[in-house]
Design a protein around this motif. Structure first.
Motif, PDB file in Angstrom:
ATOM      1  N   PHE A  17       0.851  -1.187   0.000  1.00 50.27           N
ATOM      2  CA  PHE A  17       0.000   0.000   0.000  1.00 50.27           C
ATOM      3  C   PHE A  17       0.887   1.238   0.000  1.00 50.27           C
ATOM      4  O   PHE A  17       2.083   1.148   0.263  1.00 50.27           O
ATOM      5  CB  PHE A  17      -0.901   0.004   1.242  1.00 50.27           C
ATOM      6  N   ALA A  24       2.050  -4.851   3.456  1.00 47.65           N
ATOM      7  CA  ALA A  24       1.095  -5.645   4.245  1.00 47.65           C
ATOM      8  C   ALA A  24       1.419  -7.131   4.119  1.00 47.65           C
ATOM      9  O   ALA A  24       1.315  -7.875   5.092  1.00 47.65           O
ATOM     10  CB  ALA A  24      -0.329  -5.352   3.790  1.00 47.65           C
ATOM     11  N   SER A  44      -1.120  -7.675  15.747  1.00 49.83           N
ATOM     12  CA  SER A  44      -1.887  -6.717  14.958  1.00 49.83           C
ATOM     13  C   SER A  44      -0.979  -6.078  13.911  1.00 49.83           C
ATOM     14  O   SER A  44       0.153  -5.708  14.212  1.00 49.83           O
ATOM     15  CB  SER A  44      -2.459  -5.650  15.894  1.00 49.83           C
ATOM     16  N   GLY A  45      -1.482  -6.018  12.672  1.00 51.26           N
ATOM     17  CA  GLY A  45      -0.705  -5.405  11.597  1.00 51.26           C
ATOM     18  C   GLY A  45       0.250  -6.359  10.907  1.00 51.26           C
ATOM     19  O   GLY A  45       0.997  -5.951  10.014  1.00 51.26           O
ATOM     20  N   SER A  46       0.231  -7.632  11.282  1.00 54.79           N
ATOM     21  CA  SER A  46       1.185  -8.583  10.706  1.00 54.79           C
ATOM     22  C   SER A  46       0.757  -9.087   9.324  1.00 54.79           C
ATOM     23  O   SER A  46       1.517  -9.796   8.675  1.00 54.79           O
ATOM     24  CB  SER A  46       1.412  -9.764  11.651  1.00 54.79           C
ATOM     25  N   GLY A  47      -0.472  -8.745   8.902  1.00 58.65           N
ATOM     26  CA  GLY A  47      -0.896  -9.092   7.551  1.00 58.65           C
ATOM     27  C   GLY A  47      -1.929 -10.209   7.456  1.00 58.65           C
ATOM     28  O   GLY A  47      -2.217 -10.682   6.363  1.00 58.65           O
ATOM     29  N   LYS A  48      -2.494 -10.576   8.593  1.00 58.57           N
ATOM     30  CA  LYS A  48      -3.458 -11.688   8.609  1.00 58.57           C
ATOM     31  C   LYS A  48      -4.681 -11.400   7.730  1.00 58.57           C
ATOM     32  O   LYS A  48      -5.044 -12.206   6.872  1.00 58.57           O
ATOM     33  CB  LYS A  48      -3.905 -11.983  10.055  1.00 58.57           C
ATOM     34  N   SER A  49      -5.310 -10.251   7.960  1.00 62.08           N
ATOM     35  CA  SER A  49      -6.493  -9.908   7.160  1.00 62.08           C
ATOM     36  C   SER A  49      -6.111  -9.693   5.704  1.00 62.08           C
ATOM     37  O   SER A  49      -6.864 -10.082   4.798  1.00 62.08           O
ATOM     38  CB  SER A  49      -7.169  -8.643   7.705  1.00 62.08           C
ATOM     39  N   SER A  50      -4.951  -9.107   5.484  1.00 57.85           N
ATOM     40  CA  SER A  50      -4.492  -8.888   4.108  1.00 57.85           C
ATOM     41  C   SER A  50      -4.382 -10.216   3.373  1.00 57.85           C
ATOM     42  O   SER A  50      -4.824 -10.336   2.224  1.00 57.85           O
ATOM     43  CB  SER A  50      -3.133  -8.190   4.109  1.00 57.85           C
TER      44      SER A  50
HETATM   45  N1  LIG Z   1      -6.165  -0.500   2.657  1.00 55.25           N
HETATM   46  C1  LIG Z   1      -5.006  -0.286   3.269  1.00 55.25           C
HETATM   47  N2  LIG Z   1      -4.266   0.818   3.021  1.00 55.25           N
HETATM   48  C2  LIG Z   1      -3.071   1.025   3.620  1.00 55.25           C
HETATM   49  N3  LIG Z   1      -2.508   0.182   4.509  1.00 55.25           N
HETATM   50  C3  LIG Z   1      -3.208  -0.926   4.793  1.00 55.25           C
HETATM   51  C4  LIG Z   1      -4.472  -1.233   4.207  1.00 55.25           C
HETATM   52  N4  LIG Z   1      -4.910  -2.417   4.701  1.00 55.25           N
HETATM   53  C5  LIG Z   1      -3.970  -2.822   5.570  1.00 55.25           C
HETATM   54  N5  LIG Z   1      -2.934  -1.946   5.627  1.00 55.25           N
HETATM   55  C6  LIG Z   1      -1.725  -2.084   6.456  1.00 55.25           C
HETATM   56  O1  LIG Z   1      -1.157  -3.340   6.192  1.00 55.25           O
HETATM   57  C7  LIG Z   1      -0.643  -3.940   7.363  1.00 55.25           C
HETATM   58  C8  LIG Z   1      -1.309  -5.273   7.609  1.00 55.25           C
HETATM   59  O2  LIG Z   1      -2.676  -5.054   7.924  1.00 55.25           O
HETATM   60  P1  LIG Z   1      -3.691  -6.244   8.245  1.00 55.25           P
HETATM   61  O3  LIG Z   1      -5.036  -5.628   8.348  1.00 55.25           O
HETATM   62  O4  LIG Z   1      -3.511  -7.314   7.252  1.00 55.25           O
HETATM   63  O5  LIG Z   1      -3.173  -6.747   9.671  1.00 55.25           O
HETATM   64  P2  LIG Z   1      -3.814  -7.817  10.667  1.00 55.25           P
HETATM   65  O6  LIG Z   1      -2.752  -8.808  10.960  1.00 55.25           O
HETATM   66  O7  LIG Z   1      -5.096  -8.299  10.138  1.00 55.25           O
HETATM   67  O8  LIG Z   1      -4.050  -6.937  11.995  1.00 55.25           O
HETATM   68  P3  LIG Z   1      -5.229  -7.009  13.098  1.00 55.25           P
HETATM   69  O9  LIG Z   1      -4.876  -8.152  14.009  1.00 55.25           O
HETATM   70  O10 LIG Z   1      -5.127  -5.686  13.796  1.00 55.25           O
HETATM   71  O11 LIG Z   1      -6.528  -7.192  12.386  1.00 55.25           O
HETATM   72  C9  LIG Z   1      -0.881  -2.916   8.475  1.00 55.25           C
HETATM   73  O12 LIG Z   1       0.295  -2.162   8.629  1.00 55.25           O
HETATM   74  C10 LIG Z   1      -2.003  -2.072   7.928  1.00 55.25           C
HETATM   75  O13 LIG Z   1      -1.967  -0.787   8.470  1.00 55.25           O
END
Ligand SMILES: Nc1ncnc2c1ncn2[C@@H]1O[C@H](COP(=O)(O)OP(=O)(O)OP(=O)(O)O)[C@@H](O)[C@H]1O
Ligand SMILES: [Mg+2]
Length: 227
Positions: A17, A24, A44-50
């Motif tokens: 991004f 991500a 949190s932020g490790s990329g799981k949802s991504s």
């Molecule tokens: N649409 C976006 N635009 C910019 N940055 C993004 C976007 N989506 C995610 N990120 C960034 O990518 C990284 C991974 O985000 P992600 O949501 O995959 O983390 P996560 O492991 O699911 O966290 P959580 O446990 O908080 O849900 C984070 O640094 C987040 O800020």
């Protein structure tokens, strides 16, 4: 001969991004077999949802390869059609439509899919019944508990007979009693139907049930543990 081809094959996947300032996903390799229950954990932020969003074709990767059976995502003509046919989603915050009944929230996912309206209605009713919501079919989401809302969302995820269910912290908004019930029902149906389940969770009691636990950090798989 048994099919040894993985259901899902991911190689060198990245998702960037902000013109590459945020990585991500930063090189994910992963194979998932049909029928497997994989838990994804990590800070949190490790990329799981991504990762889940790219697997679900909700986000397009910046680079790398991903395929479902023989279908390469790069060659998908219509990703929303592919998604509806093969993938069911369950989100932490349910994402139900407030102005539709429980039953219609499930049926709405079949719009544009094959089959008669009556069949969809019958299957939605059957799924909601299996999820313990037989007497809640006409209720609107605002009149349902969190656990009931998530069970409606599970029925919606399953209505089109997906091979793979992606769940992003599905119990994250629920108290522990409802979380346990939702989890039991989701994993029970997934197992009964032989579906593949990939679930992001912060709950160790959830990941303990998985066949495999993927630990993510900084957009990569740090290590994995097989049950
Ligand atoms: N649409 C976006 N635009 C910019 N940055 C993004 C976007 N989506 C995610 N990120 C960034 O990518 C990284 C991974 O985000 P992600 O949501 O995959 O983390 P996560 O492991 O699911 O966290 P959580 O446990 O908080 O849900 C984070 O640094 C987040 O800020
Ligand atoms: Mg997340």
């Amino acid at each position: 001969m048994m099919d040894q081809t993985p259901l899902l094959r991911i190689k060198g996947l990245t998702l960037h991004f902000d013109e590459g300032r945020t990585k991500a996903l930063n090189g994910v390799d992963l194979e998932v077999r049909a029928g497997e229950f994989v838990a994804i954990v990590g800070p949190s932020g490790s990329g799981k949802s991504s990762l889940l969003n790219v697997i679900g074709t909700l986000d397009q990767p910046s680079s790398g390869e991903i395929s479902f059976r023989a279908q390469s995502y790069a060659e998908l003509k219509d990703s929303s059609l592919f998604r509806r046919a093969h993938i069911g989603f369950v989100f932490q915050s349910f994402h139900l439509i407030p102005t539709l009944s429980a039953l219609d929230n499930v049926i709405v996912a079949t719009i544009g899919c094959d089959g008669a309206t009556g069949e969809h209605r019958a299957r939605a009713t059957e799924l909601l019944t299996q999820l313990g919501l037989r007497d809640r079919l006409g209720h609107f989401p605002g009149k349902l508990s969190g656990g009931e809302r998530q069970r409606v969302a599970i029925a919606r995820a399953l209505i089109n007979r997906p091979e793979m269910v992606l769940a992003d912290e599905p119990t994250g908004s629920l108290d522990s009693a409802n979380a346990a019930q939702v989890l039991d029902m989701l994993t029970g149906i997934v197992k009964q139907q032989g579906l593949t389940l990939i679930m992001v969770t912060h709950d160790a009691s959830v990941s303990a049930r998985a066949d495999r636990i993927i630990h993510m950090r900084d957009g990569r798989i740090e290590h994995e543990v097989t049950a």
